[in-house]
Design an enzyme around this catalytic site. Structure first.
Site, short mmCIF file in Angstrom:
data_model
loop_
_atom_site.label_atom_id
_atom_site.label_comp_id
_atom_site.label_asym_id
_atom_site.label_seq_id
_atom_site.Cartn_x
_atom_site.Cartn_y
_atom_site.Cartn_z
N HIS A 68 -0.89 -2.29 -2.30
CA HIS A 68 -1.30 -1.16 -3.14
C HIS A 68 -2.82 -0.97 -3.07
O HIS A 68 -3.31 0.14 -2.88
CB HIS A 68 -0.84 -1.42 -4.58
CG HIS A 68 -1.45 -0.49 -5.59
ND1 HIS A 68 -0.79 0.61 -6.09
CD2 HIS A 68 -2.67 -0.48 -6.18
CE1 HIS A 68 -1.57 1.24 -6.94
NE2 HIS A 68 -2.72 0.60 -7.02
N GLU A 69 -3.56 -2.07 -3.18
CA GLU A 69 -5.03 -1.98 -3.13
C GLU A 69 -5.51 -1.50 -1.75
O GLU A 69 -6.42 -0.69 -1.66
CB GLU A 69 -5.67 -3.33 -3.47
CG GLU A 69 -5.37 -3.85 -4.88
CD GLU A 69 -5.81 -2.88 -5.97
OE1 GLU A 69 -6.76 -2.12 -5.76
OE2 GLU A 69 -5.17 -2.87 -7.04
N HIS A 86 -5.35 2.19 -1.49
CA HIS A 86 -6.50 2.95 -2.01
C HIS A 86 -7.56 3.13 -0.93
O HIS A 86 -8.21 4.16 -0.84
CB HIS A 86 -7.14 2.20 -3.20
CG HIS A 86 -6.40 2.39 -4.47
ND1 HIS A 86 -6.08 3.63 -4.96
CD2 HIS A 86 -5.94 1.50 -5.39
CE1 HIS A 86 -5.44 3.49 -6.12
NE2 HIS A 86 -5.34 2.21 -6.39
N GLU A 107 -3.05 6.59 -7.87
CA GLU A 107 -2.21 5.41 -8.10
C GLU A 107 -0.82 5.61 -7.49
O GLU A 107 -0.27 4.71 -6.86
CB GLU A 107 -2.10 5.10 -9.60
CG GLU A 107 -3.39 4.61 -10.24
CD GLU A 107 -3.99 3.41 -9.51
OE1 GLU A 107 -3.23 2.54 -9.06
OE2 GLU A 107 -5.22 3.38 -9.37
N ASP A 142 0.80 3.35 -4.55
CA ASP A 142 2.14 2.76 -4.70
C ASP A 142 3.02 3.15 -3.51
O ASP A 142 3.73 2.31 -2.94
CB ASP A 142 2.81 3.27 -5.99
CG ASP A 142 2.25 2.59 -7.24
OD1 ASP A 142 1.45 1.65 -7.09
OD2 ASP A 142 2.62 3.01 -8.36
ZN ZN Z 1 -4.47 1.22 -7.99
#
Ligand code: ZN
Length: 413
Positions: A276-277, A280, A354, A358
């Site tokens: 997930h990070e 980003h 976000e 995801d």
């Molecule tokens: Zn996040």
């Protein structure tokens, strides 16, 4: 505009902001529900779920109290010309304009922090402790404060001095030049936050060899993300709550995992959080949020340049003559409705990001593992499962858990 009119506008903005925030808190508290959502049933028993409701209730009630206290304090300062009074007391001792502003802000900020220490103390050592979250020792609490003071006065002092210097030598066009400085400063902080500032407060260690590192190695090879940028932080020094975050731009990019996160999650779940990070980064969220914050800074400075040389702002706050530091405070309040709107827009963008991160984790790794990690995180942190949609709209930088789980289910794998 007359000083009395300016003061009236400032007071109206303060009252509306206060009432609005309290109403939002109230409807969010009323939105609590006794039923445990199906999605997290496996992680909650009745007792633990009730504990999460109690935690949210205690937090909201406490925030009613602190907000009322701060509101009355600043209202008193405004109505009775407290800011002007402090300026009047300091002025005879300090001739230099920039030095006067530095001491002025030093006094105001130190005083407001000291006055609110009992509240900070109660929040940490009573409420957080009651729910088993607090790990902060009194020693850490005090050293955090001292380090915060030193860092704040060095960085804040340098920026304020430069801002005032540019105002003086350049005049109303200062905003362009200070905007460039601020853009460079934000970039610098973005790049070096995890290597300079964070280590002042926490210990960061490169991820040690083992099952987790091997699993991450496999993922990072696939995702083409360098492994030497993953660090473990001793979050357990302050709180049992877990987290992970991405920081930095370009070669300085780093992912930080809290030790509390590592302790409570399986390897699969941790790689999913990491994915997930990385999402980003891959979806360019970091660079976009940097660019957006720069546009915001220029906008704020531009509006500031139209107001900051107006003597009546100082007089509205009880000053006897024009003082840039008084004008900055008046500006801060007058501008707050606009910054409220830009804040709202950035939160909306952040929630969208976000979902995208995801989705990236699901595409490149495993949606179920991420869902499990999100559930555990939410349960362990006793997060609100049914926040009111209006409250989410105004305050949430991340979508609520149930929305994220639904999106993870929907996205085609
Ligand atoms: Zn996040």
């Amino acid at each position: 505009m007359k000083p009395e009119t300016i003061l009236m506008i400032i007071l109206i903005i303060s009252v509306i902001t206060y009432v609005f925030d309290q109403v939002l808190d109230y409807i969010n508290l009323k939105a609590q529900r006794k039923d445990i959502p199906k999605e997290v049933e496996a992680f909650y028993n009745k007792e633990k779920y009730q504990k999460s409701l109690d935690y949210q209730r205690d937090q909201t009630r406490f925030s009613f109290l602190t907000a009322a206290f701060s509101f009355l304090l600043s209202l008193g300062m405004l109505v009775f010309g407290g800011f002007g009074w402090v300026d009047g007391v300091l002025r005879p001792f300090i001739q230099h304009e920039i030095a006067l502003a530095l001491v002025f802000f030093g006094v105001i900020m130190t005083a407001s922090d000291i006055i609110t220490i009992p509240f900070q103390w109660y929040g940490t050592f009573v409420i957080e402790a009651r729910y088993g979250f607090n790990k902060t020792t009194i020693r850490t609490f005090i050293t955090d404060k001292l380090k915060g003071y030193v860092l704040g006065s060095l960085v804040g002092g340098a920026l304020l001095s430069l801002l005032m210097y540019l105002m003086k030598v350049i005049g109303p066009d200062f905003w362009i030049w200070f905007g460039l400085v601020a853009a460079g400063f934000i970039l610098f902080i973005n790049m070096f936050y995890t290597s300079i500032i964070l280590p002042l407060f926490n210990k960061l260690t490169p991820l040690a060899d083992g099952e987790l590192k091997t699993a991450i190695e496999v993922f990072s090879l696939k995702a083409n993300f360098p492994l030497d940028n993953i660090f473990v932080m001793d979050g357990s020094k302050r709180s049992a709550k877990a987290n992970a975050f991405f920081s930095g731009i370009g070669k300085k990019k780093k992912i930080v995992l809290y030790d509390t996160l590592i302790n409570n999650h399986t390897t699969e779940e941790l790689v999913a959080v990491l994915a997930h990070e990385v999402g980003h980064f891959k979806k360019k969220h970091i660079i976009w949020s940097y660019l957006i914050s720069i546009v915001q800074v220029f906008f704020v400075l531009f509006v500031l340049s139209k107001m900051v040389f107006n003597e009546n702002l100082s007089i509205a706050l009880g000053g006897s003559q024009q003082a840039i530091h008084l004008n900055l405070i008046a500006f801060g309040i007058l501008f707050s409705p606009i910054s409220g709107i830009t804040g709202l827009l950035t939160s909306m963008l952040s929630r969208k990001n976000e979902f995208e991160a995801d989705a990236y984790a699901k595409e490149t790794f495993d949606g179920n593992a991420l869902a499990n990690a999100l559930k555990k995180l939410s349960v362990d942190n006793l997060s609100n499962l049914y926040p009111h949609p209006i409250y989410v709209f105004f305050h949430y930088s991340h979508p609520p858990l149930l929305q994220r789980l639904a999106a993870l289910k929907q996205q085609a794998s």
